[in-house]
Write an enzyme that holds these catalytic residues in place. Structure first.
Site, PDB file in Angstrom:
ATOM      1  CG  HIS A 271      47.606 -14.949   6.561  1.00 49.81           C
ATOM      2  ND1 HIS A 271      46.325 -14.488   6.402  1.00 49.81           N
ATOM      3  CD2 HIS A 271      48.414 -13.879   6.548  1.00 49.81           C
ATOM      4  CE1 HIS A 271      46.356 -13.170   6.278  1.00 49.81           C
ATOM      5  NE2 HIS A 271      47.617 -12.764   6.369  1.00 49.81           N
ATOM      6  CG  ASP A 328      55.463 -10.746   8.578  1.00 49.99           C
ATOM      7  OD1 ASP A 328      54.347 -11.003   9.066  1.00 49.99           O
ATOM      8  OD2 ASP A 328      55.821  -9.612   8.226  1.00 49.99           O
TER       9      ASP A 328
HETATM   10  C1  SDX Z   1      50.613 -10.851   9.413  1.00 52.19           C
HETATM   11  O1  SDX Z   1      45.706 -10.742   9.120  1.00 52.19           O
HETATM   12  C2  SDX Z   1      46.579 -10.254   8.243  1.00 52.19           C
HETATM   13  O2  SDX Z   1      46.263  -9.949   7.128  1.00 52.19           O
HETATM   14  C3  SDX Z   1      47.985 -10.101   8.788  1.00 52.19           C
HETATM   15  C4  SDX Z   1      49.060  -9.721   7.784  1.00 52.19           C
HETATM   16  C5  SDX Z   1      48.849  -8.327   7.248  1.00 52.19           C
HETATM   17  O3  SDX Z   1      49.346  -8.068   6.152  1.00 52.19           O
HETATM   18  O4  SDX Z   1      48.284  -7.500   7.998  1.00 52.19           O
HETATM   19  O5  SDX Z   1      49.084 -10.656   6.718  1.00 52.19           O
HETATM   20  C6  SDX Z   1      50.428  -9.729   8.452  1.00 52.19           C
HETATM   21  O6  SDX Z   1      50.344 -10.692  10.562  1.00 52.19           O
HETATM   22  C7  SDX Z   1      51.053 -12.199   8.867  1.00 52.19           C
HETATM   23  C8  SDX Z   1      51.140 -13.285   9.996  1.00 52.19           C
HETATM   24  C9  SDX Z   1      52.486 -13.110  10.685  1.00 52.19           C
HETATM   25  N1  SDX Z   1      52.555 -13.970  11.891  1.00 52.19           N
HETATM   26  C10 SDX Z   1      53.372 -15.048  11.912  1.00 52.19           C
HETATM   27  O7  SDX Z   1      54.070 -15.430  10.969  1.00 52.19           O
HETATM   28  C11 SDX Z   1      53.404 -15.742  13.273  1.00 52.19           C
HETATM   29  C12 SDX Z   1      53.348 -17.254  13.067  1.00 52.19           C
HETATM   30  N2  SDX Z   1      52.017 -17.581  12.597  1.00 52.19           N
HETATM   31  C13 SDX Z   1      51.042 -18.024  13.554  1.00 52.19           C
HETATM   32  O8  SDX Z   1      51.167 -17.526  14.841  1.00 52.19           O
HETATM   33  C14 SDX Z   1      49.627 -18.148  12.997  1.00 52.19           C
HETATM   34  O9  SDX Z   1      49.735 -18.806  11.806  1.00 52.19           O
HETATM   35  C15 SDX Z   1      48.799 -16.902  12.813  1.00 52.19           C
HETATM   36  C16 SDX Z   1      48.661 -16.133  14.086  1.00 52.19           C
HETATM   37  C17 SDX Z   1      49.363 -16.035  11.751  1.00 52.19           C
HETATM   38  C18 SDX Z   1      47.422 -17.368  12.371  1.00 52.19           C
HETATM   39  O10 SDX Z   1      46.941 -18.175  13.352  1.00 52.19           O
HETATM   40  P1  SDX Z   1      45.547 -18.952  13.155  1.00 52.19           P
HETATM   41  O11 SDX Z   1      44.986 -18.843  11.799  1.00 52.19           O
HETATM   42  O12 SDX Z   1      44.706 -18.541  14.311  1.00 52.19           O
HETATM   43  O13 SDX Z   1      45.977 -20.401  13.217  1.00 52.19           O
HETATM   44  P2  SDX Z   1      45.732 -21.242  14.466  1.00 52.19           P
HETATM   45  O14 SDX Z   1      46.445 -20.588  15.605  1.00 52.19           O
HETATM   46  O15 SDX Z   1      44.268 -21.516  14.571  1.00 52.19           O
HETATM   47  O16 SDX Z   1      46.512 -22.578  14.096  1.00 52.19           O
HETATM   48  C19 SDX Z   1      45.871 -23.661  13.460  1.00 52.19           C
HETATM   49  C20 SDX Z   1      46.859 -24.805  13.668  1.00 52.19           C
HETATM   50  C21 SDX Z   1      47.262 -24.976  15.141  1.00 52.19           C
HETATM   51  O17 SDX Z   1      47.655 -26.323  15.302  1.00 52.19           O
HETATM   52  P3  SDX Z   1      46.573 -27.390  15.958  1.00 52.19           P
HETATM   53  O18 SDX Z   1      46.023 -26.734  17.216  1.00 52.19           O
HETATM   54  O19 SDX Z   1      45.506 -27.559  14.877  1.00 52.19           O
HETATM   55  O20 SDX Z   1      47.380 -28.636  16.211  1.00 52.19           O
HETATM   56  O21 SDX Z   1      48.074 -24.501  12.973  1.00 52.19           O
HETATM   57  C22 SDX Z   1      49.137 -24.376  13.903  1.00 52.19           C
HETATM   58  C23 SDX Z   1      48.501 -24.125  15.272  1.00 52.19           C
HETATM   59  O22 SDX Z   1      49.355 -24.576  16.295  1.00 52.19           O
HETATM   60  N3  SDX Z   1      49.953 -23.232  13.472  1.00 52.19           N
HETATM   61  C24 SDX Z   1      51.271 -23.250  13.442  1.00 52.19           C
HETATM   62  C25 SDX Z   1      51.650 -21.996  12.928  1.00 52.19           C
HETATM   63  N4  SDX Z   1      50.552 -21.269  12.673  1.00 52.19           N
HETATM   64  C26 SDX Z   1      49.501 -22.025  13.019  1.00 52.19           C
HETATM   65  N5  SDX Z   1      52.156 -24.201  13.797  1.00 52.19           N
HETATM   66  C27 SDX Z   1      53.462 -23.874  13.640  1.00 52.19           C
HETATM   67  N6  SDX Z   1      53.917 -22.691  13.150  1.00 52.19           N
HETATM   68  C28 SDX Z   1      53.030 -21.730  12.798  1.00 52.19           C
HETATM   69  N7  SDX Z   1      53.469 -20.573  12.322  1.00 52.19           N
END
Ligand code: SDX
Length: 393
Positions: A271, A328
């Site tokens: 998140h 989700d």
């Molecule tokens: C919603 O903003 C809100 O409030 C949204 C929401 C709402 O009610 O409106 O809460 C609803 O959108 C919830 C989120 C739903 N999306 C997902 O479940 C999709 C999977 N999640 C990711 O794509 C991700 O976690 C995000 C997009 C939600 C957040 O991304 P961030 O905070 O930008 O995290 P990041 O991309 O900077 O990742 C940091 C690290 C990375 O690894 P490194 O580069 O440090 O090695 O964490 C990893 C990312 O690769 N990572 C994940 C991951 N999420 C982040 N690795 C594996 N699986 C994941 N889901």
């Protein structure tokens, strides 16, 4: 507090910064709507009452809630020409573009409530949206399955009406399962607002140009569709289905995620704000068990989801990155047990988020200091250079 300082030291007001609607503490996993903790609202309130709270700022009295409910019930039908609007879409269209197009079309059918500076018109468009989005969502589903549309029956509650228009048939009576009504009402509460997330920021930004409420909400629906945002609930089920279909061991899937193979992510985890367990996810997880048991819909995918959660919560890769289940992760399993196809999951998210979007749009317009949203950039392109004739290139 109503903007940010730009790189050149200027001050840029924006449409999406200060707000009094929802409070989130990402480190502690706290979520409150107008000061009320989400777990209390999920347990004790109703979606319509929470909608009132978000939009008007206070929990309604009995009379206020009765009047709000009555006003909404009088607007649940769509203009007859708007019903024909759905004929223009292919049957296999995803319901989200149908939803955002139909909501945008409300600007054409209800031109008497477009002025964002007229409080009466803002109120009318608010009630029209709250009343008609469930009807539009149900019709988007009926279009996709080639079944006749049902008119709303206002002797039902908003959620009962939506379920009846979605799963009912003209040829026979339909009574929604009270357990499904109760669970769906609670899920809509959990999705009702979430501060300045991607789709809500979109609604505020579009609205900051004095675009009307219908078209601003249509923009929010489009942003929500993305699989990194609201589309994640559909992506979680597709992920679980893939793991089951390929008979992949959970530990093998986790390994692929950690190695970032083919960009695989653990959908429903992580998140932008929560660096702890999303408080909504904890409530949804419990509901998933309860509703699946009550519906006798034991789902093998729930077992896979729980194994994934258990593996991730004890794995350094996820712990170091503070990746926890978000709202989700479990919701799709409940929606599927209720009978919704995967493609309707994000539509259900939009139904829940609507009062939050409306509240933010109204708050932004009510703030006299709000100016049109105009974020600045860090320019990384060429410095000045002279034009060259094509013969010299
Ligand atoms: C919603 O903003 C809100 O409030 C949204 C929401 C709402 O009610 O409106 O809460 C609803 O959108 C919830 C989120 C739903 N999306 C997902 O479940 C999709 C999977 N999640 C990711 O794509 C991700 O976690 C995000 C997009 C939600 C957040 O991304 P961030 O905070 O930008 O995290 P990041 O991309 O900077 O990742 C940091 C690290 C990375 O690894 P490194 O580069 O440090 O090695 O964490 C990893 C990312 O690769 N990572 C994940 C991951 N999420 C982040 N690795 C594996 N699986 C994941 N889901």
């Amino acid at each position: 507090t109503t903007g940010y300082t730009t790189l050149d030291g200027g001050f840029m007001n924006t449409a999406s910064t200060s707000s009094a609607i929802t409070y989130i503490d990402g480190e502690k996993g706290i979520l409150r709507y107008r000061g009320y903790p989400i777990d209390q609202l999920a347990e004790k309130s109703s979606f319509l009452e929470v909608s009132y709270l978000l939009i008007y700022g206070e929990l309604p009295t009995e009379d206020q809630l009765a009047d709000f409910t009555h006003r909404i019930q009088r607007h649940t039908m769509l203009h007859e020409d708007l019903k024909r609007f759905f004929d223009g879409f292919p049957r296999n269209a995803h319901p989200m573009p149908v939803l955002s197009s139909a909501v945008n079309a409300l600007s054409a059918y209800y031109q008497d409530s477009l002025d964002p500076d007229d409080p009466h018109q803002v109120e009318v468009s608010t009630i029209r949206l709250l009343a008609k989005l469930p009807t539009i969502a149900a019709y988007a589903y009926k279009k996709s399955v080639g079944q006749p549309f049902l008119y709303p029956d206002n002797s039902n509650t908003l959620v009962e009406n939506f379920l009846r228009m979605t799963f009912g048939f003209p040829a026979e009576p339909y009574e929604p399962d009270p357990e499904v009504v109760k669970a769906l009402d609670m899920l809509l509460i959990l999705h009702a607002d979430h501060e300045q997330n991607c789709s809500t920021s979109t609604v505020r930004l579009v609205g900051s140009s004095d675009a009307n409420l219908f078209t601003s909400i249509s923009g929010g629906i489009n942003a929500l569709w993305g699989p990194l945002h609201g589309g994640a609930n559909q992506a979680v089920l597709e992920m679980l289905d893939d793991i089951k279909a390929s008979d992949l061991d959970v530990s093998e899937f986790i390994r692929k995620v950690k190695n970032k193979e083919e960009g695989v992510k653990l959908m429903g985890f992580g998140h932008r704000v929560y660096r702890n367990y999303d408080p909504r996810a904890a409530i949804v997880k419990k509901t998933a068990h309860d509703i699946l048991d009550k519906l006798g819909a034991r789902d093998e995918l729930l077992d896979i989801a729980m194994k994934l959660e258990e593996a991730a919560l004890t794995d350094d890769y996820f712990i170091e990155r503070k990746l926890y289940p978000n709202v989700d992760f479990y919701t799709g399993l409940i929606y599927r047990a209720m009978g919704f196809p995967t493609r309707m999951f994000t539509v259900l998210f939009a139904l829940g988020r609507l009062p939050g979007w409306i509240a933010h749009w109204r708050e932004m317009h009510a703030d006299p200091t709000t100016k049109i949203g105009r974020p600045r950039q860090i320019y990384t392109g060429y410095t000045e250079r002279d034009y060259s004739e094509v013969s010299a290139r």
